[in-house]
Enzyme design. Structure first.
Site, PDB file in Angstrom:
ATOM      1  N   ASN A  10       0.876  -1.172   0.000  1.00 16.34           N
ATOM      2  CA  ASN A  10       0.000   0.000   0.000  1.00 16.34           C
ATOM      3  C   ASN A  10       0.909   1.216   0.000  1.00 16.34           C
ATOM      4  OD1 ASN A  10      -1.813   2.024   0.444  1.00 16.34           O
ATOM      5  ND2 ASN A  10      -2.723   1.132   2.288  1.00 16.34           N
ATOM      6  N   LYS A  17       3.345   0.853   3.089  1.00 16.57           N
ATOM      7  CA  LYS A  17       2.989  -0.189   4.044  1.00 16.57           C
ATOM      8  C   LYS A  17       3.016  -1.514   3.300  1.00 16.57           C
ATOM      9  CE  LYS A  17      -0.380   2.485   6.605  1.00 16.57           C
ATOM     10  NZ  LYS A  17      -1.800   2.744   6.573  1.00 16.57           N
ATOM     11  N   ARG A  91      -2.571  -2.070  -3.421  1.00 16.65           N
ATOM     12  CA  ARG A  91      -3.823  -1.356  -3.168  1.00 16.65           C
ATOM     13  C   ARG A  91      -3.852  -0.099  -4.031  1.00 16.65           C
ATOM     14  NH1 ARG A  91      -5.301   2.935   1.209  1.00 16.65           N
ATOM     15  NH2 ARG A  91      -7.542   3.038   0.879  1.00 16.65           N
ATOM     16  N   HIS A 180     -13.193   2.193   0.304  1.00 16.83           N
ATOM     17  CA  HIS A 180     -13.218   1.090   1.278  1.00 16.83           C
ATOM     18  C   HIS A 180     -13.880  -0.160   0.696  1.00 16.83           C
ATOM     19  CE1 HIS A 180     -13.373   4.227   4.816  1.00 16.83           C
ATOM     20  NE2 HIS A 180     -12.136   3.925   4.502  1.00 16.83           N
ATOM     21  N   LEU A 207     -16.165   1.701  10.201  1.00 21.18           N
ATOM     22  CA  LEU A 207     -15.992   2.916  11.003  1.00 21.18           C
ATOM     23  C   LEU A 207     -14.556   3.019  11.503  1.00 21.18           C
ATOM     24  CD1 LEU A 207     -19.286   2.597  13.137  1.00 21.18           C
ATOM     25  CD2 LEU A 207     -18.985   3.614  10.866  1.00 21.18           C
ATOM     26  N   GLY A 210     -11.343   7.144   8.600  1.00 24.47           N
ATOM     27  CA  GLY A 210     -12.290   7.336   7.503  1.00 24.47           C
ATOM     28  C   GLY A 210     -13.428   6.364   7.740  1.00 24.47           C
ATOM     29  N   ARG A 239     -13.241  14.446   8.628  1.00 25.73           N
ATOM     30  CA  ARG A 239     -14.067  14.882   7.496  1.00 25.73           C
ATOM     31  C   ARG A 239     -15.502  15.178   7.924  1.00 25.73           C
ATOM     32  NH1 ARG A 239     -12.106   9.919   4.533  1.00 25.73           N
ATOM     33  NH2 ARG A 239     -10.179  10.525   3.479  1.00 25.73           N
ATOM     34  N   ASP A 280      -9.432  11.243  17.554  1.00 29.67           N
ATOM     35  CA  ASP A 280      -9.509   9.835  17.955  1.00 29.67           C
ATOM     36  C   ASP A 280     -10.715   9.637  18.876  1.00 29.67           C
ATOM     37  OD1 ASP A 280      -9.050   7.384  19.516  1.00 29.67           O
ATOM     38  OD2 ASP A 280      -7.089   7.385  18.537  1.00 29.67           O
ATOM     39  N   ARG A 282     -11.399   7.541  21.100  1.00 28.49           N
ATOM     40  CA  ARG A 282     -11.100   7.291  22.519  1.00 28.49           C
ATOM     41  C   ARG A 282     -10.959   8.603  23.285  1.00 28.49           C
ATOM     42  NH1 ARG A 282      -6.629   3.101  20.496  1.00 28.49           N
ATOM     43  NH2 ARG A 282      -6.655   4.715  18.914  1.00 28.49           N
ATOM     44  N   GLY A 330     -15.619   0.572  14.736  1.00 35.33           N
ATOM     45  CA  GLY A 330     -16.597  -0.524  14.646  1.00 35.33           C
ATOM     46  C   GLY A 330     -16.176  -1.740  15.456  1.00 35.33           C
ATOM     47  N   GLU A 331     -14.880  -2.029  15.459  1.00 42.27           N
ATOM     48  CA  GLU A 331     -14.395  -3.239  16.151  1.00 42.27           C
ATOM     49  C   GLU A 331     -14.193  -3.021  17.647  1.00 42.27           C
ATOM     50  OE1 GLU A 331     -10.842  -4.520  14.013  1.00 42.27           O
ATOM     51  OE2 GLU A 331     -11.919  -4.234  12.124  1.00 42.27           O
ATOM     52  N   ASN A 332     -13.932  -1.764  18.047  1.00 43.88           N
ATOM     53  CA  ASN A 332     -13.498  -1.523  19.433  1.00 43.88           C
ATOM     54  C   ASN A 332     -14.422  -0.682  20.295  1.00 43.88           C
ATOM     55  OD1 ASN A 332     -10.813  -2.802  19.317  1.00 43.88           O
ATOM     56  ND2 ASN A 332     -10.454  -1.263  17.747  1.00 43.88           N
ATOM     57  N   GLU A 382      -7.980  -5.954   5.198  1.00 44.19           N
ATOM     58  CA  GLU A 382      -7.872  -5.530   3.804  1.00 44.19           C
ATOM     59  C   GLU A 382      -6.682  -6.178   3.112  1.00 44.19           C
ATOM     60  OE1 GLU A 382      -8.704  -1.542   5.375  1.00 44.19           O
ATOM     61  OE2 GLU A 382      -9.607  -1.104   3.428  1.00 44.19           O
TER      62      GLU A 382
HETATM   63  P1  ADP Z   1      -7.975   4.089   9.356  1.00 45.02           P
HETATM   64  O1  ADP Z   1      -7.575   2.772   8.754  1.00 45.02           O
HETATM   65  O2  ADP Z   1      -9.099   4.778   8.680  1.00 45.02           O
HETATM   66  O3  ADP Z   1      -6.850   4.993   9.709  1.00 45.02           O
HETATM   67  P2  ADP Z   1      -8.753   2.493  11.667  1.00 45.02           P
HETATM   68  O4  ADP Z   1      -9.725   1.536  11.114  1.00 45.02           O
HETATM   69  O5  ADP Z   1      -7.422   1.995  12.088  1.00 45.02           O
HETATM   70  O6  ADP Z   1      -8.622   3.785  10.761  1.00 45.02           O
HETATM   71  O7  ADP Z   1      -9.435   3.215  12.915  1.00 45.02           O
HETATM   72  C1  ADP Z   1      -8.742   4.185  13.644  1.00 45.02           C
HETATM   73  C2  ADP Z   1      -9.686   4.821  14.637  1.00 45.02           C
HETATM   74  O8  ADP Z   1     -10.301   3.802  15.449  1.00 45.02           O
HETATM   75  C3  ADP Z   1      -8.987   5.709  15.634  1.00 45.02           C
HETATM   76  O9  ADP Z   1      -8.871   7.020  15.135  1.00 45.02           O
HETATM   77  C4  ADP Z   1      -9.914   5.658  16.814  1.00 45.02           C
HETATM   78  O10 ADP Z   1     -10.852   6.711  16.706  1.00 45.02           O
HETATM   79  C5  ADP Z   1     -10.648   4.363  16.677  1.00 45.02           C
HETATM   80  N1  ADP Z   1     -10.361   3.417  17.757  1.00 45.02           N
HETATM   81  C6  ADP Z   1      -9.342   2.547  17.861  1.00 45.02           C
HETATM   82  N2  ADP Z   1      -9.418   1.854  19.017  1.00 45.02           N
HETATM   83  C7  ADP Z   1     -10.500   2.307  19.673  1.00 45.02           C
HETATM   84  C8  ADP Z   1     -11.133   2.015  20.927  1.00 45.02           C
HETATM   85  N3  ADP Z   1     -10.653   1.103  21.745  1.00 45.02           N
HETATM   86  N4  ADP Z   1     -12.249   2.697  21.232  1.00 45.02           N
HETATM   87  C9  ADP Z   1     -12.752   3.632  20.418  1.00 45.02           C
HETATM   88  N5  ADP Z   1     -12.203   3.945  19.224  1.00 45.02           N
HETATM   89  C10 ADP Z   1     -11.111   3.313  18.863  1.00 45.02           C
END
Ligand code: ADP
Length: 394
Positions: A10, A17, A91, A180, A207, A210, A239, A280, A282, A330-332, A382
């Site tokens: 990428n 990367k 990519r 995406h 989520l 981006g 954004r 971020d 968090r 979305g995952e965290n 990805e």
């Molecule tokens: P990209 O690939 O678009 O840079 P990612 O999919 O890696 O982004 O997501 C990054 C974002 O995920 C961070 O900016 C943060 O807002 C969010 N994130 C990561 N870990 C956590 C968490 N434990 N709780 C809430 N948000 C989180």
């Protein structure tokens, strides 16, 4: 011993990367990043099996960066010769109207990616550098371009075409391309497999920093929130997402801002960062917990936008069977998921609070058995998706 691998690249404007992937097991055998290419102080990080090598040195250009990566593979392993690299997957963000799937890279494909630079001005030139040096340094293996837009290239016309003057739109190639796509395709495909159904009406929420949402019916994308560029749709880290385009005219006329200033404002200084000072999620939650009202409002705006898209896409599909959360937030972020799902009660969405609280590196179903929609947290991958797509052409 691994029988075959794919090297996924990428290439960004000042970074490369990479990841060496076993497409069959899904295992990542090594990964790394070259950063600050062209700067006085560059750096390279190479990781394999828990070991990490850091180098700090100027990296004048992409060619030098990639040759250093190949040296690290040689010296630190895993040996690319022994890993049996069968393809290099690149990519590429913008595939325009040309690519609805991966493409074996030849001079014609390179020319098309170049032709699409006006539609992907930040990304395509950087990808072309990666492709050029990749083909030079790894000349013995086929190189495949995997496009972020490909999954959405065959969106129904009513989803892809804006209500913009037809002549202008066609002359300047203005339509919804999405982004995406590799993630949306991968995640929706994995969900269909998990649920053993090929007729699913799905909503995928990617989520990350981006962010985008897609609607997928029986494996085909029918809607997605990013548009001509990744600016459209959800509220993101930096954004705006959807905004009345007349805000641009207003800022030009009233604030005297230039187009470049507004581009920067909308793409980098808005979203969660512009609303709260923190990009971020968090950090945004920390502000919320400290009683910051702007941060609380920003979360409400974020969730409200998601809610609108889910409602719209459910209407477009005539129902929804599965909603899936992926990427960083979305995952965290269990709180965002909980706040959103609570408001999907009208669809019959029921969430298992304990399951939702889990931070998952594995897929987790967070809906209850009596929920009318299956809600899953599914880690996107990805690089694996690119590796597997590349393999389809070998
Ligand atoms: P990209 O690939 O678009 O840079 P990612 O999919 O890696 O982004 O997501 C990054 C974002 O995920 C961070 O900016 C943060 O807002 C969010 N994130 C990561 N870990 C956590 C968490 N434990 N709780 C809430 N948000 C989180």
């Amino acid at each position: 011993m691994t029988t075959r691998t794919v090297l996924v690249i990428n290439s960004g404007s000042s970074s490369i990367k990479y990841q060496l992937v076993d497409p069959d097991s899904g295992e990542s055998l090594a990964s790394g990043i070259v950063e600050r290419i062209g700067d006085a102080t560059g750096s390279i990080t190479h990781k394999r099996a828990g070991e990490r090598t850091d180098i700090t040195e100027p990296v004048p250009d992409h060619g030098f960066g990639l040759s250093e990566v190949l040296r690290l593979f040689d010296e630190q392993g895993p040996s690319l010769a022994q890993a049996h690299v069968v393809a290099v997957g690149h990519r590429v963000v913008q595939g325009g109207h040309y690519f609805s799937g991966p493409a074996l890279i030849d001079d014609d494909v390179v020319a098309k990616i170049e032709e699409l630079v006006p539609l992907g001005p930040l990304h395509n030139p950087a990808h072309l550098k990666g492709i050029e040096v990749g083909r030079q340094l790894l000349a013995d293996v086929p190189h495949v371009a995997v496009f972020d837009t490909a999954f959405f290239q065959r969106l129904p016309e009513e989803a892809a075409r804006y209500g913009l003057n037809r002549k202008v739109a066609d002359t300047y190639s203005i339509r919804r391309y999405g982004a995406h796509g590799t993630s949306h395709q991968f995640v929706s495909g994995e969900i269909a497999e998990r649920l053993e159904r090929d007729d699913l009406k799905q909503i995928v929420l990617h989520l990350g920093n981006g962010a985008s949402v897609s609607a997928v019916v029986a494996g085909r994308a029918v809607e997605t929130s990013m548009g001509l560029t990744p600016l459209e749709g959800l509220v993101m880290g930096g954004r705006t997402g959807d905004i009345d385009p007349a805000a641009v005219f207003h800022l030009v006329r009233v604030a005297g801002m230039s187009i470049d200033e507004i581009d920067h404002l909308f793409n980098w200084e808005s979203g969660m960062k512009g609303l709260t000072g923190q990009q971020d999620m968090r950090e945004v939650w920390r502000l919320v917990d400290a009683g910051d009202q702007n941060a609380r409002d920003a979360i409400d705006i974020y969730v409200h936008r998601l809610l609108k898209y889910i409602g719209a896409y459910t209407a477009v599909m005539g129902g929804v069977d599965a909603i899936t959360f992926t990427a960083g937030i979305g995952e965290n972020d269990a709180r965002v998921r909980a706040e959103l799902c609570k408001r999907l009660d009208y669809l019959g969405v029921r969430i298992d609070t304990e399951a939702n609280a889990v931070r998952a590196s594995e897929p987790v179903t967070i809906s209850t058995p009596d929920s009318s929609v299956v809600v899953t947290v599914f880690p996107t991958n990805e690089e694996l998706a690119i590796a597997r797509q590349a393999l389809t052409l070998i």
